[in-house]
Write a protein that holds these residues in place. Structure first.
Motif: not given
Length: 376
Positions: A11-12, A14, A221, A224, A227
Motif C-alpha cells: 500500500e502507498e 498515507t 510503503k 494493509k 493502513v
C-alpha cells in the motif's frame, strides 16, 4: 494466504505516514542533483564574474609588488594598503559565493523541499555499530551508489574525450597566439569545458532524482493492516463511528419531530410516507419542508400532528413526490409549487371555515398538477 498478504508492504504511504517520516528527516534527496547545480553555478559564476576577478587579482598583484620604502617602513599604513587591495577582490568573490550558495540551496531543496528535524540530528547507536556499518556497505543502497559512481565516471570521461577531440585543433593553436591573449583564451576555453562537463552530470541527476523519489516511497510503503490500524487510530473504529452516526441521526430525528407541531399541514401516503410543510405568510417565499418520514417514522409524524391539531391530508402522489425530491429544512422544488399551493389554499380556507370566517372549501382535487418527472 491472508497472513502473508497482510504482511506484504503493497500500500502507498498515507499522508500521516509521510508527515511522520518528514518529522524524522526522511525525505527524498538527490546528492547528484545538488552537485550538478553547484558545479553548473560555479562555471556560470566564473564566466560572469571571471573578467572582474582576474582584473582585481591583477591589480592586487601589481600593488603588492610595488611598495615604496616609506610604505614598507610605515607599519600602520601597510595594513591599510593590504586591506584596500583585498577589498577590491572581495566584490567579485562575494558575487561568486552568492551564486553558488543560491544554487546549492535550490539544488538540495528542489526534490524534497526544505526540512529541519531535530530527530534526524540526534545521535543514533546504530550508526556507531560496526555490524550495521557492514550491512550498509554491502547492502542494496551501496550497490546502487557504486553503479552511479561508475556511471558518472564513464559519462564524464566520454564527454571529456569528446570535448578534447572537438577542440583539439583550437587547443593546439593556443601555442601560436601571443601572450597574454593566449592565456585569456585558454582560461575561457577551460571554463566552457568545465560548464559542459558539469551539465553532463544532468544525465546522472535525471536518473537519480526519480529513483530517490521511488526509493523513498518504497521504504515507506505500508501493509494493509497498518493502513487499517492507522485509520482506526485517526478516525476511530467502524463500530464507534457507526454509534456516532446513529446518535447523530437520532438527534436530528428528535429535532425534526419537535418542529412537526409548527407545520401547517401533514401530507400522507396515507400509510407509508408523511411530510410536514410550513408556509410563512408574512415573509412569503416558498413553502418549507420541516419533517418527513417513511413507515414507522411516518406514523410517528401523524401521531404528533394529531396531538397538536395539525391538519392531515391524504395525497399519495404528492406525498411520495415531496418525500423523494425535498429535504428537511429546505424549500420544496419549484416544480411542485402549483400542487402544494392548492393544498395550502385548501388548508387555509378550511381553518377560516372552522373559525366562522368563511364558507366551507371545495374538496381538494385528487389529480394535483405533479410533473411526470416528479412522480414516484
Amino acid at each position: 494466504m491472508a497472513d502473508s498478504d497482510s504482511g506484504e508492504r503493497s500500500e502507498e504511504p498515507t499522508a500521516k505516514k509521510l508527515s511522520e517520516a518528514r518529522q524524522k528527516g526522511q525525505i527524498p534527496r538527490s546528492k547528484d542533483l545538488g552537485t550538478m547545480f553547484v558545479l553548473i553555478s560555479s562555471a556560470v559564476a566564473l564566466l560572469m564574474v571571471g573578467d572582474s576577478l582576474v582584473l582585481s587579482l591583477s591589480q592586487m598583484m601589481k600593488r603588492m609588488f610595488t611598495f615604496t620604502r616609506e610604505e614598507v617602513m610605515d607599519t600602520q599604513n601597510i595594513f591599510n594598503i593590504v586591506g584596500e587591495v583585498f577589498a577590491g577582490v572581495m566584490y567579485p568573490m562575494l558575487w561568486i559565493f552568492a551564486i553558488i550558495t543560491l544554487a546549492a540551496f535550490v539544488g538540495n531543496t528542489l526534490l524534497g523541499g526544505m526540512n529541519f528535524s531535530w530527530e534526524a540530528m540526534a545521535p543514533k547507536a546504530s550508526k556507531l555499530s560496526p555490524l550495521q556499518g557492514f550491512k550498509r556497505m554491502l547492502g542494496v543502497q551501496a550497490g546502487v551508489e557504486l553503479i552511479k559512481s561508475l556511471l558518472k565516471f564513464f559519462v564524464v570521461f566520454f564527454v571529456a574525450i569528446t570535448l578534447l577531440t572537438v577542440l583539439f585543433e583550437e587547443i593546439i593553436s593556443l601555442s601560436l597566439e601571443s601572450a597574454p591573449s593566449n592565456f585569456g583564451h585558454a582560461v575561457e576555453m577551460l571554463l566552457w569545458m568545465f560548464l559542459v562537463l558539469a551539465c553532463s552530470l544532468g544525465i546522472i541527476a535525471a536518473i537519480d532524482a526519480p529513483y530517490q523519489v521511488w526509493n523513498h516511497t518504497r521504504q515507506l510503503k505500508m501493509t494493509k493492516q497498518e493502513v487499517k490500524d492507522e485509520m482506526k487510530n485517526t478516525e476511530g473504529s467502524p463500530e464507534i463511528k457507526g454509534r456516532i452516526r446513529r446518535a447523530q441521526y437520532e438527534m436530528s430525528q428528535r429535532r425534526m419531530m419537535q418542529d412537526v407541531p409548527q407545520a401547517d399541514v401533514v401530507i400522507t401516503n396515507p400509510t407509508h410516507y408523511s411530510v410536514a410543510l410550513k408556509y410563512d405568510t408574512e415573509q412569503g417565499g416558498a413553502p418549507m419542508m420541516i419533517a418527513k418520514g417513511a413507515d414507522q417514522m411516518a406514523i410517528h409524524i401523524r401521531t404528533i400532528a394529531k396531538e397538536h391539531g395539525v391538519e392531515i391530508l391524504q395525497s399519495p402522489a404528492l406525498a411520495r413526490s415531496l418525500y423523494y425530491t425535498a429535504e428537511v429544512n429546505e424549500e420544496i422544488p419549484e416544480a411542485l409549487f402549483a400542487a402544494v399551493a392548492q393544498v395550502l389554499a385548501f388548508i387555509f380556507q378550511l381553518r377560516a371555515h372552522r373559525s366562522g370566517k368563511g364558507r366551507r372549501p371545495v374538496p381538494l382535487a385528487k389529480n394535483l398538477p405533479i410533473p411526470d418527472d416528479y412522480r414516484y
